[in-house]
Structure formats: C-alpha cells, structure tokens
Design a protein around this motif. Structure first.
Motif, PDB file in Angstrom:
ATOM      1  N   GLN A 153      -4.601 -37.783 -12.960  1.00 18.80           N
ATOM      2  CA  GLN A 153      -3.805 -37.220 -14.042  1.00 18.80           C
ATOM      3  C   GLN A 153      -2.824 -36.180 -13.513  1.00 18.80           C
ATOM      4  OE1 GLN A 153      -6.779 -35.796 -16.929  1.00 18.80           O
ATOM      5  NE2 GLN A 153      -6.209 -37.503 -18.253  1.00 18.80           N
ATOM      6  N   ARG A 154      -1.733 -36.011 -14.255  1.00 17.66           N
ATOM      7  CA  ARG A 154      -0.751 -34.992 -13.919  1.00 17.66           C
ATOM      8  C   ARG A 154      -1.047 -33.742 -14.752  1.00 17.66           C
ATOM      9  NH1 ARG A 154       3.371 -36.636 -10.776  1.00 17.66           N
ATOM     10  NH2 ARG A 154       3.666 -38.891 -10.501  1.00 17.66           N
ATOM     11  N   VAL A 155      -1.244 -32.628 -14.049  1.00 22.93           N
ATOM     12  CA  VAL A 155      -1.599 -31.367 -14.700  1.00 22.93           C
ATOM     13  C   VAL A 155      -0.562 -30.311 -14.343  1.00 22.93           C
ATOM     14  CG1 VAL A 155      -3.321 -29.523 -14.875  1.00 22.93           C
ATOM     15  CG2 VAL A 155      -4.066 -31.905 -14.649  1.00 22.93           C
ATOM     16  N   LEU A 156       0.010 -29.671 -15.349  1.00 22.67           N
ATOM     17  CA  LEU A 156       0.937 -28.567 -15.122  1.00 22.67           C
ATOM     18  C   LEU A 156       0.249 -27.257 -15.487  1.00 22.67           C
ATOM     19  CD1 LEU A 156       4.657 -28.143 -15.630  1.00 22.67           C
ATOM     20  CD2 LEU A 156       3.174 -26.589 -16.928  1.00 22.67           C
ATOM     21  N   SER A 211      12.323 -33.978 -16.956  1.00 22.33           N
ATOM     22  CA  SER A 211      11.976 -35.333 -17.399  1.00 22.33           C
ATOM     23  C   SER A 211      10.509 -35.682 -17.172  1.00 22.33           C
ATOM     24  CB  SER A 211      12.851 -36.361 -16.673  1.00 22.33           C
ATOM     25  OG  SER A 211      12.650 -36.272 -15.260  1.00 22.33           O
ATOM     26  N   GLN A 212       9.817 -34.894 -16.348  1.00 16.62           N
ATOM     27  CA  GLN A 212       8.412 -35.197 -16.039  1.00 16.62           C
ATOM     28  C   GLN A 212       7.517 -34.920 -17.249  1.00 16.62           C
ATOM     29  OE1 GLN A 212       6.966 -36.501 -12.975  1.00 16.62           O
ATOM     30  NE2 GLN A 212       5.498 -36.838 -14.625  1.00 16.62           N
ATOM     31  N   ARG A 213       6.557 -35.806 -17.484  1.00 15.83           N
ATOM     32  CA  ARG A 213       5.576 -35.627 -18.543  1.00 15.83           C
ATOM     33  C   ARG A 213       4.190 -35.478 -17.924  1.00 15.83           C
ATOM     34  NH1 ARG A 213       9.537 -34.498 -20.270  1.00 15.83           N
ATOM     35  NH2 ARG A 213      10.740 -35.338 -22.036  1.00 15.83           N
ATOM     36  N   THR A 234       2.548 -36.087 -22.289  1.00 15.10           N
ATOM     37  CA  THR A 234       2.526 -37.516 -22.577  1.00 15.10           C
ATOM     38  C   THR A 234       2.098 -37.700 -24.036  1.00 15.10           C
ATOM     39  OG1 THR A 234       0.216 -37.740 -21.913  1.00 15.10           O
ATOM     40  CG2 THR A 234       1.901 -38.050 -20.190  1.00 15.10           C
ATOM     41  N   PRO A 235       2.285 -38.884 -24.610  1.00 15.06           N
ATOM     42  CA  PRO A 235       1.917 -39.077 -26.026  1.00 15.06           C
ATOM     43  C   PRO A 235       0.471 -38.730 -26.345  1.00 15.06           C
ATOM     44  CG  PRO A 235       3.302 -40.880 -25.281  1.00 15.06           C
ATOM     45  CD  PRO A 235       2.995 -40.056 -24.063  1.00 15.06           C
ATOM     46  N   THR A 236      -0.436 -38.886 -25.356  1.00 11.12           N
ATOM     47  CA  THR A 236      -1.848 -38.566 -25.595  1.00 11.12           C
ATOM     48  C   THR A 236      -2.272 -37.318 -24.830  1.00 11.12           C
ATOM     49  OG1 THR A 236      -2.495 -40.051 -23.780  1.00 11.12           O
ATOM     50  CG2 THR A 236      -2.458 -40.970 -26.024  1.00 11.12           C
ATOM     51  N   GLY A 237      -1.296 -36.476 -24.481  1.00  9.81           N
ATOM     52  CA  GLY A 237      -1.566 -35.317 -23.637  1.00  9.81           C
ATOM     53  C   GLY A 237      -2.311 -34.196 -24.340  1.00  9.81           C
TER      54      GLY A 237
END
Length: 332
Positions: A153-156, A211-213, A234-237
């Motif tokens: 997963q991408r985590v910010l 642009s990154q989600r 993201t849509p389910t973020g």
C-alpha cells in the motif's frame, strides 16, 4: 525528590524545579527511578491549557486555571525501585519504560505508573532512547494498525520528521508499505534515511495538488482541510487524524481539535474512512510490540536534543517554538 512543577497555565518560564514528596506505589503500580523522560506536544498543550476546548473536554487533565496534575511529563524510562502488592510482572531492579498518560509526573526523579502502562525496556537501547518511544511510538503503531496498513500500500505521512512521524515512517515501512513523507527542506535527508521511498518538501511542493493517490494518509500536523486530505486518497482510502497544530502565545479555541471534530462529525457520510486517535496512556501491549520492532532493528528512535532535568523548561520551549525534529529527551 526533584520535579518540574507547574501552578498555572502559561509559557515554559512558569515551570520550576522543586523539591516534592516522593510518590508511593499503589497496589497495582510500580515506582520507577527515572533515568530519562521525553517531551511531547501534549506537554506544551497542557502547560498552556491549549486549546480552550480541551479544558472542558478533558477534565481529568485540564483545570480552568491550571493543569490538574502539577508535574509535567508522561514518557519515561528507568529502573523499578518498588512494586505494589498486586504487581507480578516486575521486580526491583528491572529496566522499564512506559507512558503514564493523564497521570503525568515523569519530569521527576521518581514516578509511579500502573503496571499495565509499563513494559520491559528494549535491551539494545539506552534509557534516553527508550524514553523517546512510548507515546509517539504507540500513537504511530496504533494509527497504522487501525488503518489496516498492508504490504504494497501507498502511505503518506504528513509531519514525517516529527516525534510520531519518525516512528510512523519506520513502522509503515516494516509493514511493507511504500512510504511518502512530508516535511521541510532541512528534514528531507532525515526522513529518507529512516525509510521513506519518496519525500515531499512542503516548502516547494503542495502534496494535495499532486497526481499521486494514497491508500492511507496519516496526518500529524492538522494544517490542511478535510477536503484537501481526501483529495489525495484512493476511492477506498483511509485518513488518520492525530492532533498536531502549531503553538501560539495564546491558547486557541479549537486548535487541531477542530479538524478532528470535523472528521468525527462527517466520517459516516463520506466514502473514505476517517479515523481519529485520542490522547492517553497506550498500554503495555503496544509497548511490547514496539520493543520487538526495536530489538529487530526495524525501528530506531531518533533524538534531536537532550536536556538535563533542570533545563526541562528549555526542552519544552525548543519543541514548542523551534519545530524540533524527531524527539527531545530529558535526562534525570
């Protein structure tokens, strides 16, 4: 014993080193000889009675004219001096660390803590390093667990160079996540060195316009609106809100609680998950999990500055005003 004492709300100049009675462990408590304690944002929030709303919402901690507990500090590391009659996990001489939470009292030579809030110190750390972990490390671990962060997963992490942020970057990386940290220019190298694959310098780039989600956004600063944070999910973020905010000379009405309250009120109507983390003692289970992460070298506490107990007011001022990175620790 010596302790950092506070009679009324105000700046760190009001904190005094005083002689006070040594605490006595209750049946379920341990008495710890403190070797180090960590400074957290909660210390200056309580010191100043900031925000005003907290004085009404958190009555065990905040009085109207001054804090309920007169000795500051929640995180500690040291050696057990005595144990209560119902304590079986510890004995005198054990090296421990913990977070007394609402009880406060860690900026002192001795502190009492419920045994459920104490854990054996990581064997590979100094007392100063261990003291840096409890509240910040537990907040990071609890938030990432609550969000269900998984490998890939991408985590910010907004506020990646702060006390909680430096732990969150490392813990998320240990979960297999692809971590992006947001910080200022001077902290870019630090955040990259502790495991962030990508670092955004907020003085040069607005991450909410990119642009990154992300699957998870962990906010530790409260400097954006709910809509701006949701824009990069993201849509389910999942969005995790955990305090933050910048200190000022006068307490504010809502402070970072404004964003948290907005998230709580609107979460049921949004397609994104919005999670909020509340302050308070975290417990030995989280501390035990953090010890395993530290002893496996997946997580390393980062310390910016250390101060002796007598200079605790300067330590809090440094964290509050100078935008310290990572952790500030007091040695006793």
């Amino acid at each position: 014993m010596k302790a950092i004492f506070q009679d009324r709300y105000g700046p760190s100049d009001l904190l005094e080193l005083r002689d006070v009675d040594q605490p006595v462990a209750a049946d379920n408590e341990v008495l710890v000889r403190v070797h180090a304690a960590a400074v957290n944002a909660r210390d200056w929030h309580i010191m100043r009675g900031d925000p005003y709303l907290a004085r009404l919402a958190f009555r065990p901690v905040f009085g109207f004219g001054g804090p309920k507990r007169k000795i500051r500090g929640s995180d500690f590391a040291g050696r057990v001096e005595a144990v209560g009659s119902r304590v079986t996990r510890f004995r005198p001489g054990d090296e421990v660390y913990g977070d007394v939470g609402d009880a406060d009292g860690a900026f002192a030579e001795y502190v009492c803590a419920a045994d459920s809030l104490v854990e054996h110190k990581p064997a590979n750390l100094t007392f100063a390093q261990a003291a840096a972990i409890p509240l910040a490390g537990s907040t990071a671990l609890m938030g990432l667990r609550k969000a269900g962060v998984q490998a890939g997963q991408r985590v910010l992490i907004n506020g990646a160079s702060g006390g909680v942020g430096t732990f969150a970057v490392q813990i998320a990386r240990s979960f297999g996540a692809k971590v992006t940290g947001v910080c200022s220019t001077r902290n870019v190298d630090l955040v990259r060195s502790i495991g962030a694959e990508h670092v955004i310098d907020y003085t040069r780039e607005d991450f909410t316009r990119g642009s990154q989600r992300y699957d998870v956004v962990f906010d530790l600063v409260a400097n954006r609106s709910l809509g701006e944070y949701r824009r990069v999910l993201t849509p389910t973020g999942t969005l995790i809100l955990s305090g933050g905010g910048v200190s000022g000379s006068r307490p504010r009405l809502f402070g970072p609680m404004g964003l948290t309250l907005s998230g709580m009120a609107r979460s049921r109507f949004l397609r994104h998950r919005v999670l909020t983390l509340t302050d308070g003692p975290r417990g030995s289970e989280l501390l035990a999990a953090l010890r395993e992460l530290v002893e496996s070298e997946a997580v390393v506490p980062v310390i910016d500055q250390t101060y002796p107990l007598v200079e605790a007011p300067a330590a809090i001022r440094y964290l509050e005003v100078e935008h310290a990175r990572a952790k500030v620790v007091i040695t006793v």
